[in-house]
Design a protein around this motif. Structure first.
Motif, PDB file in Angstrom:
ATOM      1  N   UNK A  34       0.830  -1.212   0.000  1.00 34.39           N
ATOM      2  CA  UNK A  34       0.000   0.000   0.000  1.00 34.39           C
ATOM      3  C   UNK A  34       0.860   1.256   0.000  1.00 34.39           C
ATOM      4  N   UNK A  35       0.240   2.345  -0.415  1.00 32.40           N
ATOM      5  CA  UNK A  35       0.846   3.668  -0.330  1.00 32.40           C
ATOM      6  C   UNK A  35      -0.069   4.556   0.507  1.00 32.40           C
ATOM      7  N   UNK A  48      -3.615   4.259  -2.504  1.00 34.29           N
ATOM      8  CA  UNK A  48      -3.659   3.202  -3.504  1.00 34.29           C
ATOM      9  C   UNK A  48      -2.873   2.013  -2.975  1.00 34.29           C
ATOM     10  N   UNK A  49      -3.228   0.831  -3.436  1.00 38.49           N
ATOM     11  CA  UNK A  49      -2.478  -0.354  -3.028  1.00 38.49           C
ATOM     12  C   UNK A  49      -2.444  -1.351  -4.178  1.00 38.49           C
ATOM     13  N   UNK A  50      -1.558  -2.311  -4.068  1.00 37.83           N
ATOM     14  CA  UNK A  50      -1.423  -3.312  -5.112  1.00 37.83           C
ATOM     15  C   UNK A  50      -1.059  -4.639  -4.472  1.00 37.83           C
ATOM     16  N   UNK A  51      -1.630  -5.680  -5.024  1.00 35.72           N
ATOM     17  CA  UNK A  51      -1.287  -7.013  -4.557  1.00 35.72           C
ATOM     18  C   UNK A  51      -0.357  -7.654  -5.577  1.00 35.72           C
ATOM     19  N   UNK A  62      -3.055   8.796 -10.100  1.00 39.75           N
ATOM     20  CA  UNK A  62      -2.012   8.027  -9.425  1.00 39.75           C
ATOM     21  C   UNK A  62      -1.988   6.588  -9.941  1.00 39.75           C
ATOM     22  N   UNK A  63      -0.800   6.021  -9.934  1.00 39.79           N
ATOM     23  CA  UNK A  63      -0.625   4.649 -10.374  1.00 39.79           C
ATOM     24  C   UNK A  63       0.491   4.026  -9.563  1.00 39.79           C
ATOM     25  N   UNK A  64       0.432   2.729  -9.422  1.00 36.24           N
ATOM     26  CA  UNK A  64       1.501   2.005  -8.750  1.00 36.24           C
ATOM     27  C   UNK A  64       1.921   0.849  -9.648  1.00 36.24           C
ATOM     28  N   UNK A  76       3.441   6.619  -8.994  1.00 36.71           N
ATOM     29  CA  UNK A  76       3.519   7.630 -10.031  1.00 36.71           C
ATOM     30  C   UNK A  76       2.328   8.580  -9.872  1.00 36.71           C
ATOM     31  N   UNK A  77       2.634   9.861  -9.788  1.00 41.80           N
ATOM     32  CA  UNK A  77       1.576  10.878  -9.737  1.00 41.80           C
ATOM     33  C   UNK A  77       1.742  11.760 -10.962  1.00 41.80           C
TER      34      UNK A  77
END
Lengths: 113, 119
Positions: A34-35, A48-51, A62-64, A76-77
């Motif tokens: 997570x961020x 935002x979060x990513x698994x 925003x992107x991860x 990334x913003x």
């Protein structure tokens, strides 16, 4: 245990430019990243979060991205705005029965009008 | 829901005094976390509970620190005796292992924090 490194510690950009913050982690079993954004004097809040089963996730500006092989992930913003100014923290955890979040040291992002 | 509630919001005390920080998690959340935030060390996890049971206290700095969760709606973090190096912002966070339709599955919700100053 898990160790999360975050770079840079400070980042200054002009309004409208993009900002990228990078993190590396040490525990290959970590699968949740997570961020959090923390404005001055406020609490950290998830943005935002990513698994680990996906390589990229986007939510408006925003992107991860996640590279499990290299054990690094990035925030990334795009089209930054003054209200994006804050401290951003990355974190990692194993999920499952271990919900400990290990945080990076944070990045102070300043967006200049 | 009012979110995670912490009290007091600010605490100023003298070295050697006992300090008790309080937290009320979001109703229905079965995990509770205590963090400490300083400029030097960032956000550190001190201890976390699952269904009121302490699961991992490896982050508790020393015996001067203790935490309890007597029921699902209340937790305390106690420092006795306090020292100047304990000065920090202490956050409580809660999380549910159940599915949520309105938020990220794994989101930990933080309280507003307690700013502790030990003179």
């Amino acid at each position: 245990g898990e160790n999360v490194e975050q770079h840079p510690s400070t980042l200054s950009v002009q309004e409208g430019d993009s900002a990228v913050i990078k993190c590396t982690y040490s525990d290959s079993a970590s699968n949740y990243f997570p961020w959090y954004k923390q404005e001055l004097g406020k609490r950290p809040q998830l943005i935002i979060d990513i698994r680990s089963n996906v390589g990229e996730k986007k939510d408006q500006r925003i992107a991860v991205t996640l590279n499990k092989t290299a054990k690094h992930f990035s925030l990334h913003i795009t089209e930054t705005q003054p209200e994006d100014s804050a401290v951003y923290f990355c974190a990692a955890s194993r999920g499952g029965s271990n919900y400990k979040l290990t945080f990076g040291k944070g990045t102070l992002l300043t967006v200049n009008p | 829901d009012a979110g995670v509630i912490q009290s007091p919001r600010h605490e100023v005390t003298e070295m050697g005094q006992e300090v008790t920080l309080r937290c009320k998690p979001i109703s229905g959340h079965d995990y509770l976390f205590w963090y400490r935030q300083t400029m030097m060390r960032g956000l550190e996890l001190l201890i976390y509970f699952n269904n009121n049971v302490p699961i991992d206290d490896s982050g508790m700095p020393e015996d001067r620190f203790s935490a309890k969760m007597p029921n699902a709606s209340f937790s305390t973090l106690k420092i006795q005796p306090s020292e100047p190096r304990d000065s920090a912002v202490y956050f409580c966070a809660s999380w549910t292992s159940g599915r949520s339709k309105t938020s990220s599955y794994n989101e930990q919700f933080f309280g507003p924090g307690t700013r502790l100053t030990v003179l």
